[in-house]
Design a protein around this motif. Structure first.
Motif, PDB file in Angstrom:
ATOM      1  N   VAL A   1     -35.420 -23.949  28.163  1.00 42.83           N
ATOM      2  CA  VAL A   1     -35.657 -23.893  26.715  1.00 42.83           C
ATOM      3  C   VAL A   1     -36.067 -22.468  26.376  1.00 42.83           C
ATOM      4  O   VAL A   1     -36.844 -21.855  27.117  1.00 42.83           O
ATOM      5  CB  VAL A   1     -36.756 -24.882  26.290  1.00 42.83           C
ATOM      6  N   THR A   2     -35.522 -21.944  25.259  1.00 45.77           N
ATOM      7  CA  THR A   2     -35.832 -20.575  24.841  1.00 45.77           C
ATOM      8  C   THR A   2     -36.377 -20.564  23.409  1.00 45.77           C
ATOM      9  O   THR A   2     -35.856 -21.272  22.547  1.00 45.77           O
ATOM     10  CB  THR A   2     -34.559 -19.699  24.894  1.00 45.77           C
ATOM     11  N   VAL A   3     -37.416 -19.769  23.194  1.00 46.98           N
ATOM     12  CA  VAL A   3     -37.919 -19.530  21.828  1.00 46.98           C
ATOM     13  C   VAL A   3     -37.871 -18.034  21.542  1.00 46.98           C
ATOM     14  O   VAL A   3     -38.028 -17.218  22.449  1.00 46.98           O
ATOM     15  CB  VAL A   3     -39.361 -20.062  21.623  1.00 46.98           C
ATOM     16  N   ARG A   4     -37.640 -17.700  20.272  1.00 47.78           N
ATOM     17  CA  ARG A   4     -37.482 -16.298  19.846  1.00 47.78           C
ATOM     18  C   ARG A   4     -38.570 -15.899  18.864  1.00 47.78           C
ATOM     19  O   ARG A   4     -38.911 -16.683  17.970  1.00 47.78           O
ATOM     20  CB  ARG A   4     -36.102 -16.124  19.210  1.00 47.78           C
ATOM     21  N   ASP A   5     -39.100 -14.685  19.024  1.00 50.11           N
ATOM     22  CA  ASP A   5     -40.057 -14.102  18.079  1.00 50.11           C
ATOM     23  C   ASP A   5     -39.805 -12.586  18.080  1.00 50.11           C
ATOM     24  O   ASP A   5     -38.813 -12.134  18.655  1.00 50.11           O
ATOM     25  CB  ASP A   5     -41.485 -14.446  18.540  1.00 50.11           C
ATOM     26  N   HIS A   6     -40.640 -11.791  17.431  1.00 54.78           N
ATOM     27  CA  HIS A   6     -40.425 -10.341  17.492  1.00 54.78           C
ATOM     28  C   HIS A   6     -41.744  -9.587  17.354  1.00 54.78           C
ATOM     29  O   HIS A   6     -42.728 -10.134  16.877  1.00 54.78           O
ATOM     30  CB  HIS A   6     -39.438  -9.883  16.412  1.00 54.78           C
TER      31      HIS A   6
ATOM     32  N   VAL B   1     -36.916  -7.920  19.495  1.00 57.86           N
ATOM     33  CA  VAL B   1     -36.703  -9.355  19.303  1.00 57.86           C
ATOM     34  C   VAL B   1     -36.850  -9.962  20.693  1.00 57.86           C
ATOM     35  O   VAL B   1     -36.149  -9.570  21.628  1.00 57.86           O
ATOM     36  CB  VAL B   1     -35.321  -9.639  18.688  1.00 57.86           C
TER      37      VAL B   1
ATOM     38  N   ASP C   1     -37.044 -13.009  23.429  1.00 58.25           N
ATOM     39  CA  ASP C   1     -36.636 -14.366  23.809  1.00 58.25           C
ATOM     40  C   ASP C   1     -37.369 -14.754  25.083  1.00 58.25           C
ATOM     41  O   ASP C   1     -37.245 -14.079  26.110  1.00 58.25           O
ATOM     42  CB  ASP C   1     -35.128 -14.416  24.085  1.00 58.25           C
TER      43      ASP C   1
ATOM     44  N   TRP D   1     -30.510  -4.223  25.382  1.00 58.43           N
ATOM     45  CA  TRP D   1     -31.613  -5.139  25.647  1.00 58.43           C
ATOM     46  C   TRP D   1     -31.947  -5.143  27.140  1.00 58.43           C
ATOM     47  O   TRP D   1     -31.159  -4.664  27.963  1.00 58.43           O
ATOM     48  CB  TRP D   1     -31.336  -6.549  25.134  1.00 58.43           C
ATOM     49  N   ALA D   2     -33.148  -5.653  27.457  1.00 55.79           N
ATOM     50  CA  ALA D   2     -33.603  -5.700  28.849  1.00 55.79           C
ATOM     51  C   ALA D   2     -34.277  -7.038  29.106  1.00 55.79           C
ATOM     52  O   ALA D   2     -34.837  -7.649  28.186  1.00 55.79           O
ATOM     53  CB  ALA D   2     -34.584  -4.566  29.120  1.00 55.79           C
ATOM     54  N   SER D   3     -34.227  -7.486  30.371  1.00 58.65           N
ATOM     55  CA  SER D   3     -34.796  -8.783  30.751  1.00 58.65           C
ATOM     56  C   SER D   3     -35.596  -8.661  32.042  1.00 58.65           C
ATOM     57  O   SER D   3     -35.349  -7.784  32.865  1.00 58.65           O
ATOM     58  CB  SER D   3     -33.677  -9.806  31.034  1.00 58.65           C
TER      59      SER D   3
END
Lengths: 132, 132, 132, 132, 132, 132
Positions: A4-9, A33, A35, A125-127
């Motif tokens: 499950v993923t949620v997004r905020d910033h 942003v 995730d 982007w980076a993870s």
């Protein structure tokens, strides 16, 4: 495997040390942003990976400690480059601490892993991903 | 595990051989929005996965060899179907060659892997991932 | 009415003065994904609104004057709040100056209007539009 | 490893049982934007992971059995919470059945795996992945 | 002309009456990603179109009255089809009421207009715009 | 004013004549993600701008006449540059013909206007709008 993923910033200022960063050595800023992905092999008794409301709150709490700040002035980052990839790890590790402390509920302690992606623009982007 | 992704795009013409392709057997074209992801277990001395400027330049160089062309006329693809998945591998392999040749700097030689995604529309995309 | 839009981005630091801004009164930053839209009633002799290559270059030049900077230190913005809406106007007005100076070619002098959108996150953006 | 993804969507009503769901315990609904990813180690004789037309049809058939319905009234889901993560698994398992039944062609029987992501909003999504 | 947009979302159940709606005559649901755009000719004393925090709160309050509900059971919509376009108007009109009641501050009373877009999937959306 | 938008895509090959086009003078191609927007001042008796199913079918029919083709070989475009902006007009005008011919139903004859946007990549798009 479920996730499950949620997004905020969050919006921060910082500068980066090292010739490799070119103009980003100057004080500038970024909107990230963010995730946050929670992974587990099987669902809990409610049929979920994690309480998505609590997950969103935990993520919001973690990035509220970073956002609307100049990271160059934060003691936590003295001597470190706050690159996108390094910040992805900071967010993931702090989320992991909250999971272990029970902020996402007891069932969340059996999560298998966590991944955090920071999108700094529409083209980069980076993870960082880690077990729990 | 850390990763960094950069995005660019290329516009090509081609046709595909085989009944499975239906109307795509006719000469047509595509915009591929190309995401190149670089992976490594730990960050280098600057706190990065890869110099994002050099990564973007290397990706741009690879797709500049393909873009604004009719791939049916390119000697490199004689006898091959230039499907989205096959092109994802071409881009990934050519990027891997550049990494090994040092185009992304010495630190990039210790990257662990590479993934390339080609988005051909808002409803379809293909990826190829490989070690480095 | 025809229009053409090109997208780029810039990363800046700034702070905002006024209680209305809450935590954004502290020094922080933003990535702005910038969309510049050029409008005209009919196409030119080449069948275009504007040379998209030159339009992208002009937009890039305008935002290169702003990006990788702390806008609080820029003489141009002394005494002004560099809100997203105010910056959208700055970008639009500077692009309009370049159009009038011929940077987008002679045909571009007959453009009818210009709009600039700055996306500061996945949940907020601001625009400014003006005639030419 | 190669993969191909196709996107479609479905619109359903449902309610969720358990205090953890807060207001989502009331009858409400969702649009799920559904991404189905097919994975295989090497391409088939046509240079593809899977016939993308057949893959899109199979996905459409699976979600047509769910969409434009109140899932609370479906016998298949009696006694289960139709959470986003649970529905991701339902879609993946039903697609796997179709693959094994030959609906995607003979070559598709050698696919290695399948992943399904259901995006329920711009800030939340869930995935399930499995071997084939 | 300036504008500022904020994004939020709501999840509802409903059914639509009329043969034109095909399977959507059955009880089903939707996630609406909601964009509310506020327009004004010139910026206020703080350099903004509207206090973005208050705008986001007002939008959230409006959609909280609609979300996690079966709209077929809401007295406000008795005898009306709650189509995406009709709901866009409901959200816009209720936001306009809040603006006039001062919920966005005094300066917001001089806004020129308002537009609301409801995205029901990745391939369909509806908007309503009105003066203020 | 109300509007409804539907999205589809087409994949074409073409070349452009004129020095302004640089490498795009060579035969290449594009995926156009196509958004068709229908506008009207008030909703019809069903509470809609247009039957979204018929609108999607009409758009699909229009782009099926263009897609999976080399536009350089199409008699309709002899002597014209098939730029993104020119193609946006072609799609809009052909949709307008279908509206007037009744393909979207009788109520659609009172639509006020139409806009078509063709997205050629993640960083460039063109639109054409017209009354009906």
């Amino acid at each position: 495997m479920f996730s499950v993923t949620v997004r905020d910033h969050m919006m921060i200022a910082h500068s980066l040390r090292g010739e490799v960063f070119g103009p980003a050595q100057r004080l500038h800023g970024a909107t990230y942003v963010v995730d946050a992905t929670f992974r587990r092999a099987s669902l809990d008794a409610d049929g979920i990976v994690v309480d998505i409301g609590r997950a969103a709150q935990a993520l919001h709490a973690v990035i509220a400690e970073l956002g609307y700040r100049n990271l160059d002035d934060e003691a936590d980052f003295a001597g470190t480059n706050t690159t996108t990839e390094a910040l992805a790890r900071v967010v993931a590790d702090r989320l992991a601490d909250r999971v272990r402390a029970g902020a996402l509920g007891d069932a969340a302690r059996s999560l298998d892993g966590l991944a955090v992606t920071l999108r700094e623009s529409h083209v980069a982007w980076a993870s960082y991903e880690r077990p729990l």
